[in-house]
Design a protein around this motif. Sequence first.
Motif, short mmCIF file in Angstrom:
data_model
loop_
_atom_site.label_atom_id
_atom_site.label_comp_id
_atom_site.label_asym_id
_atom_site.label_seq_id
_atom_site.Cartn_x
_atom_site.Cartn_y
_atom_site.Cartn_z
N ASP A 70 43.21 67.76 32.03
CA ASP A 70 43.83 69.00 31.57
C ASP A 70 43.92 69.08 30.05
N VAL A 71 44.14 67.94 29.37
CA VAL A 71 44.33 68.01 27.92
C VAL A 71 43.06 67.70 27.13
N ILE A 72 42.09 67.03 27.75
CA ILE A 72 40.84 66.69 27.05
C ILE A 72 39.64 67.39 27.66
N GLY A 73 39.60 67.49 28.98
CA GLY A 73 38.42 68.02 29.65
C GLY A 73 38.30 69.52 29.64
N GLN A 74 39.40 70.22 29.43
CA GLN A 74 39.36 71.69 29.37
C GLN A 74 40.45 72.17 28.44
N ARG A 75 40.45 73.48 28.15
CA ARG A 75 41.34 73.98 27.12
C ARG A 75 42.25 75.12 27.57
N ARG A 76 42.44 75.25 28.85
CA ARG A 76 43.38 76.27 29.31
C ARG A 76 44.79 75.90 28.88
N LEU A 77 45.58 76.91 28.52
CA LEU A 77 46.95 76.63 28.09
C LEU A 77 47.76 76.01 29.22
N VAL A 78 47.59 76.53 30.44
CA VAL A 78 48.34 76.00 31.58
C VAL A 78 47.51 74.90 32.25
N PRO A 79 47.97 73.65 32.24
CA PRO A 79 47.25 72.54 32.87
C PRO A 79 47.47 72.53 34.38
N TRP A 80 46.82 73.45 35.06
CA TRP A 80 47.17 73.67 36.45
C TRP A 80 46.72 72.57 37.39
N TRP A 81 45.74 71.75 37.00
CA TRP A 81 45.36 70.65 37.89
C TRP A 81 46.48 69.62 38.02
N SER A 82 47.22 69.37 36.95
CA SER A 82 48.34 68.42 37.02
C SER A 82 49.40 68.92 38.00
N TRP A 83 49.70 70.20 37.93
CA TRP A 83 50.72 70.73 38.83
C TRP A 83 50.20 70.88 40.26
N LEU A 84 48.92 71.21 40.43
CA LEU A 84 48.35 71.24 41.77
C LEU A 84 48.41 69.87 42.43
N ALA A 85 48.06 68.83 41.67
CA ALA A 85 48.10 67.48 42.23
C ALA A 85 49.51 67.10 42.64
N LEU A 86 50.49 67.41 41.79
CA LEU A 86 51.88 67.07 42.11
C LEU A 86 52.35 67.81 43.36
N LEU A 87 52.10 69.10 43.41
CA LEU A 87 52.60 69.91 44.52
C LEU A 87 51.86 69.63 45.82
N ILE A 88 50.54 69.43 45.74
CA ILE A 88 49.75 69.25 46.96
C ILE A 88 49.89 67.83 47.51
N LEU A 89 49.70 66.82 46.67
CA LEU A 89 49.70 65.45 47.16
C LEU A 89 51.11 64.91 47.38
N TYR A 90 52.02 65.23 46.47
CA TYR A 90 53.39 64.72 46.60
C TYR A 90 54.25 65.67 47.42
N GLY A 91 54.11 66.97 47.15
CA GLY A 91 54.92 67.95 47.87
C GLY A 91 54.65 67.96 49.36
N SER A 92 53.38 67.74 49.74
CA SER A 92 53.04 67.77 51.17
C SER A 92 53.72 66.66 51.95
N VAL A 93 54.08 65.56 51.29
CA VAL A 93 54.76 64.46 51.96
C VAL A 93 56.09 64.95 52.55
N PHE A 94 56.75 65.86 51.86
CA PHE A 94 58.05 66.36 52.30
C PHE A 94 57.94 67.67 53.08
N ALA A 95 56.92 68.46 52.80
CA ALA A 95 56.83 69.80 53.39
C ALA A 95 55.99 69.85 54.66
N VAL A 96 55.12 68.87 54.86
CA VAL A 96 54.21 68.87 56.01
C VAL A 96 54.56 67.70 56.92
N PRO A 97 55.12 67.93 58.10
CA PRO A 97 55.55 66.83 58.96
C PRO A 97 54.41 66.15 59.71
N ASP A 98 53.32 66.84 59.95
CA ASP A 98 52.24 66.31 60.78
C ASP A 98 51.35 65.36 59.99
#
Length: 405
Positions: free
Chosen positions: A309-337
């Motif tokens: 997010d900070v070296i490979g691209q220049r978008r102001l919002v580093p959305w891959w960091s937040w996607l990884a947090l929400l999808i990989l970590y958030g799913s542990v609590f939000a998805v029971p199956d």
Amino acid sequence: MPAIGQRTHLILLTAWTVLWFAVVEPHGGFSWHYLRTGGELIYQGGAGDGSGGLNLYAHHPELQMGPLSFLTAGLFNPFPEATGQFLAAALMSLLGLAIVVLAGRSAAFHFLGTGTNHQRLRQRVLIAGLAFIPMWTEVAVRFGHLDDVLALFFTALAVRALTRGNAALTGACLALAMDSKPTALAFVPLLLALPREKWPRAALWCAGLVAVAWLPFFLGDPQSFAAAKFAIPNHPASALRWLGVGDPETPSWDRPAQAALGLALGAIAVWRGRWAAVVLLGANARIVLDPSVYTYYTASVLLGTLLWDVIGQRRLVPWWSWLALLILYGSVFAVPDDAARGLIRLAFVAVSTAYVLLWPVRERGRRGPGRRRPPARTDEGPAQDAPGDGPGPAATPWAGPPAAR
């Protein structure tokens, strides 16, 4: 987003780190006992029952950390157990903050001379860091995995050395990462991002320091190779299950396949001119083929997304960091199956890998590690910081001393 100064940026990240440390530490240290035991054994030498010193891996294959991790963990053993664990957790939390700063400095130096707006870069580092710190607290404080912490910290140092074109230091830092945890082998393709004439020097330092750390154990007791065969259960929520691997434990081919996939993807990324994706791809290779699903695995993915997010691209919002947090970590609590969580992990790896390797990236004003080029116009706007911070690249928040530029 309003302009922020360097001091404000660091204060916010520090406060965020302290907050997460305070919340997690009272219930942390889940795996610290492995490090404490290994730290005691590695300093035994010929004393004790003969299962320590250079015999450590032969007698304790369950201790899957590198020798540098045990040598470091042993430094906390003179303290009472609770005190030692607290001090180690505090140090590991601090290293997470240092990683975010290193990522910012690496990006600033990498983009010097390209007309990059460093105020936007500072904002990008802050936003990505806010996603990185909670996941870092998981590995550093909740689990207390000093091996992962050191491996990722030395990898961040290697990226910093890479952006400055320092071949010896890049190779040495990657070696120290592998000496801390063998899975850091997947990050070795970072060496290929150096100018080709620097490859031999970097490889020599890397191979030499790896040999110094690991060979004494394998030469001292050939049974140390048993540690490489240590198996763990194949969890129903692993992506490995979705790939059709139903073995109850780690298949014999799995660890070599993880390393080979990570190295291959990293090499392709460098060949594609996207070396900043090497860490993310190496981490992806681990979680897609690992039979377990420990949440601390995601910390390596978050380091990968932070660098991308900070070296490979220049978008102001580093959305891959937040996607990884929400999808990989958030799913542990939000998805029971379990099966659904495994599919989510597999989908994240597939999509993020395809994106960083194949999605078009603007090359205008870009340069390789250790190389300089005249200033160029970019898609980020004028290359200046906020009023009062000074003009252009000279006012970068993390730039090295003038002699190094």
